[in-house]
Each structure stands twice: as C-alpha cells, then as structure tokens.
Design a protein around this motif. Sequence first.
Motif, PDB file in Angstrom:
ATOM      1  N   THR A 119       0.813  -1.220   0.000  1.00 15.97           N
ATOM      2  CA  THR A 119       0.000   0.000   0.000  1.00 15.97           C
ATOM      3  C   THR A 119       0.846   1.270   0.000  1.00 15.97           C
ATOM      4  O   THR A 119       0.446   2.278  -0.571  1.00 15.97           O
ATOM      5  CB  THR A 119      -0.936   0.005   1.214  1.00 15.97           C
ATOM      6  OG1 THR A 119      -0.147  -0.105   2.414  1.00 15.97           O
ATOM      7  CG2 THR A 119      -1.910  -1.162   1.150  1.00 15.97           C
ATOM      8  N   ASP A 120       2.006   1.254   0.634  1.00 15.97           N
ATOM      9  CA  ASP A 120       2.838   2.454   0.746  1.00 15.97           C
ATOM     10  C   ASP A 120       3.681   2.605  -0.519  1.00 15.97           C
ATOM     11  O   ASP A 120       4.552   1.778  -0.804  1.00 15.97           O
ATOM     12  CB  ASP A 120       3.736   2.368   1.975  1.00 15.97           C
ATOM     13  CG  ASP A 120       4.445   3.686   2.250  1.00 15.97           C
ATOM     14  OD1 ASP A 120       4.171   4.671   1.528  1.00 15.97           O
ATOM     15  OD2 ASP A 120       5.255   3.734   3.193  1.00 15.97           O
ATOM     16  N   CYS A 138      -3.857  10.924  -7.226  1.00 18.43           N
ATOM     17  CA  CYS A 138      -3.847   9.734  -6.381  1.00 18.43           C
ATOM     18  C   CYS A 138      -3.663   8.486  -7.245  1.00 18.43           C
ATOM     19  O   CYS A 138      -3.849   8.505  -8.466  1.00 18.43           O
ATOM     20  CB  CYS A 138      -5.161   9.622  -5.607  1.00 18.43           C
ATOM     21  SG  CYS A 138      -5.425  10.916  -4.398  1.00 18.43           S
ATOM     22  N   GLN A 182      -0.468  14.106   1.211  1.00 19.19           N
ATOM     23  CA  GLN A 182      -0.619  12.649   1.165  1.00 19.19           C
ATOM     24  C   GLN A 182      -2.016  12.309   0.667  1.00 19.19           C
ATOM     25  O   GLN A 182      -2.998  12.957   1.046  1.00 19.19           O
ATOM     26  CB  GLN A 182      -0.396  12.022   2.538  1.00 19.19           C
ATOM     27  CG  GLN A 182      -0.621  10.519   2.581  1.00 19.19           C
ATOM     28  CD  GLN A 182      -0.367   9.930   3.954  1.00 19.19           C
ATOM     29  OE1 GLN A 182       0.496  10.417   4.688  1.00 19.19           O
ATOM     30  NE2 GLN A 182      -1.113   8.914   4.316  1.00 19.19           N
ATOM     31  N   CYS A 183      -2.109  11.297  -0.182  1.00 23.29           N
ATOM     32  CA  CYS A 183      -3.401  10.836  -0.694  1.00 23.29           C
ATOM     33  C   CYS A 183      -3.559   9.362  -0.372  1.00 23.29           C
ATOM     34  O   CYS A 183      -2.681   8.544  -0.683  1.00 23.29           O
ATOM     35  CB  CYS A 183      -3.508  11.054  -2.203  1.00 23.29           C
ATOM     36  SG  CYS A 183      -5.073  10.465  -2.883  1.00 23.29           S
ATOM     37  N   ASP A 184      -4.690   9.034   0.252  1.00 29.95           N
ATOM     38  CA  ASP A 184      -5.045   7.646   0.554  1.00 29.95           C
ATOM     39  C   ASP A 184      -6.166   7.211  -0.382  1.00 29.95           C
ATOM     40  O   ASP A 184      -7.194   7.883  -0.488  1.00 29.95           O
ATOM     41  CB  ASP A 184      -5.506   7.500   2.011  1.00 29.95           C
ATOM     42  CG  ASP A 184      -4.405   7.839   2.996  1.00 29.95           C
ATOM     43  OD1 ASP A 184      -3.223   7.714   2.630  1.00 29.95           O
ATOM     44  OD2 ASP A 184      -4.732   8.240   4.134  1.00 29.95           O
ATOM     45  N   ILE A 191      -7.800   0.900   2.869  1.00 27.95           N
ATOM     46  CA  ILE A 191      -6.735   1.612   2.179  1.00 27.95           C
ATOM     47  C   ILE A 191      -5.956   0.633   1.313  1.00 27.95           C
ATOM     48  O   ILE A 191      -5.394  -0.354   1.790  1.00 27.95           O
ATOM     49  CB  ILE A 191      -5.792   2.296   3.188  1.00 27.95           C
ATOM     50  CG1 ILE A 191      -6.551   3.353   3.997  1.00 27.95           C
ATOM     51  CG2 ILE A 191      -4.619   2.940   2.469  1.00 27.95           C
ATOM     52  CD1 ILE A 191      -5.710   4.020   5.061  1.00 27.95           C
ATOM     53  N   THR A 194      -1.238   4.431  -0.838  1.00 28.96           N
ATOM     54  CA  THR A 194      -0.897   5.705  -0.187  1.00 28.96           C
ATOM     55  C   THR A 194       0.328   6.290  -0.876  1.00 28.96           C
ATOM     56  O   THR A 194       1.314   5.575  -1.096  1.00 28.96           O
ATOM     57  CB  THR A 194      -0.603   5.501   1.307  1.00 28.96           C
ATOM     58  OG1 THR A 194      -1.767   4.978   1.947  1.00 28.96           O
ATOM     59  CG2 THR A 194      -0.238   6.815   1.960  1.00 28.96           C
ATOM     60  N   LYS A 196       2.763  10.141  -1.228  1.00 29.32           N
ATOM     61  CA  LYS A 196       3.066  11.474  -0.675  1.00 29.32           C
ATOM     62  C   LYS A 196       3.711  12.329  -1.759  1.00 29.32           C
ATOM     63  O   LYS A 196       4.355  11.808  -2.688  1.00 29.32           O
ATOM     64  CB  LYS A 196       3.991  11.358   0.536  1.00 29.32           C
ATOM     65  CG  LYS A 196       3.456  10.499   1.672  1.00 29.32           C
ATOM     66  CD  LYS A 196       4.450  10.455   2.809  1.00 29.32           C
ATOM     67  CE  LYS A 196       3.992   9.545   3.928  1.00 29.32           C
ATOM     68  NZ  LYS A 196       4.022   8.104   3.524  1.00 29.32           N
TER      69      LYS A 196
END
Length: 294
Positions: A119-120, A138, A182-184, A191, A194, A196
């Motif tokens: 996810t990151d 995003c 930051q966009c989730d 989620i 993610t 940044k």
Amino acid sequence: MSPRGTGCSAGLLLTVGWLLLAVLPSARGTNVTAAVQDAGLAHEGEGEEETENNDSETAENYAPTETEDVSNANVVKEVEFGMCTVTCGIGVREVILTNGCPTGESKCVVRVEECRGPTDCGWGKPISESLESVRLACIHTSPINRFKYIWKLLRPDQQSIVLVNDSAILEVRRENYPLAFQCDTLDNNEIVATIKFTIYTSSELQMRRSGLPVTDAALIFVLTVGVIICVFIIFLLIFIIVNWAAVKAFWGPKASTPEVQSEQSSGRYKDSTSLDQLPTEMPGEDDALSEWNE
C-alpha cells in the motif's frame, strides 16, 4: 280368419320385408365404408410413423457428434498470470491461457484483472507543475469513481489536516514555504494505496531546474577527457601505420646509438675485470732478491 284380414297381414309382411331389404344393404355399405376409412387411417398412421422414423434417422445421421465437445471439455486448461503493471498500490495484469486456446495458439489472453502490491508507494512526482501551481494525482485504476480518495496536508510534529477535496486530482498553489501532501486511496473503506508529494517553492524549483549535480558534472568531464584521449591514440596509430617508413628511418639511428654505447661499456667492463684478475706480484721475485742479498 276372413280373406280381408289375410290380405292385410300379407301386405304388412311384404312391407316389412322390403324395409328389411332396404335397410340391410345400407348398413352393409356403411360398415364397408367405415372399414375402408379405418384401413386408410391405419395406412396413414403407418406412413406418418415411417416418415417420423425416417426423419429421426436423418436427424441422427446429420446430428453433430458430441465426441469433439467431450474431447474439448476433457482438455486441461492451464492459466498463468502476467506481471502486474505497478510495484505498489493497485494495477492490472493479464490472465494468459497456455493450453486450450480456441484458435489453437500456444498462448492467448483470457482477461485482464486487478492486481495489488504494497500500500505504501513512498514519495511521488506531480503529473504537471509550473512556477505558480502543481497538479497531484492519487493512485487509481479505471473507473476512477470506483475508489474513495482522502487528501491530507502533512505537518511536521503535528497532526495532519484532512482536506475537503475528495477527487483523484488535486491542484495546489505554491507558497513561500514547502508543503507536503498525502493521498489515501480506499476501496470498500480499506486503504489500498498511499502516496506522498512535496511541493517546493518557486525559488527552490528554479534552483533544482538550473542546478546540475556535482557528480554529474564530474562524470561528464571524465567521459569527455576519455573520449578525447581515445580519439588521439587512434589517430596516432593510423599515422604510424601510414608513415611507417619515415618513422623507422627516424627512430633507427637513435635506437642503434644506445646499442653501441652498451657494447662499449660492456667491453670496458670486461677489460677492467681482466686487469683485476692479473697477479700483482711475481711469486719467485722475492726469493731471488733474498738469495742475492745473502
């Protein structure tokens, strides 16, 4: 019995007889007609049965065999998955059929499905930027309205601020100080990605665009010098090969002079060694002088 009564009874008998004779043939004709009709119906029924049998035989003869379908159904279909288009977040990948393709190919694409990674996604880059504003995006796939997006303004050592904008694209104007966003990306309140972004000031952006890293400059200098030296060596070798006679005549005397000098030095060394090996005094000379003195 009177003759008149006898005549009446005889007339009645004749009338009844004639009636019976008239009724019996008609009844027989009706029976014969019914029998003929029954026979015709029977023949028609047999004919219909024969036609049905013939149709069924024809249908059986021309009906497609199901062995091919059965054989195709028995083929084991092997499936493999292609590489995901992303290394983090959400992307797509191909589902490839390696056995049992309809056109007989070795591989064929069956469908395209969604794939996911960590996810990151770390720090990303804007999709477009100028000295006044920046556009951020995003992580998402089509359709874009399928996901929910949460934008946050990151602050050092403080809680982040959730922005009102809930679209996949965010346009930000540059400030006098750098900003971080930051966009989730959420799918069913989960989620899935993610990312940044850092928004530099206008002056910082100009410096980053104009400034060239020192390592890149040094690398360019070394490569340039190396290319020049290689070209010089190549031209020197070509010149020596083309003018080999002149080069040989020029270097010939210089090469022979050291050889002569080395020969002379070696001769002098041999002479000195031979002189050293000679006896300095005669062995019988001292004895002769001693006897003469006596």
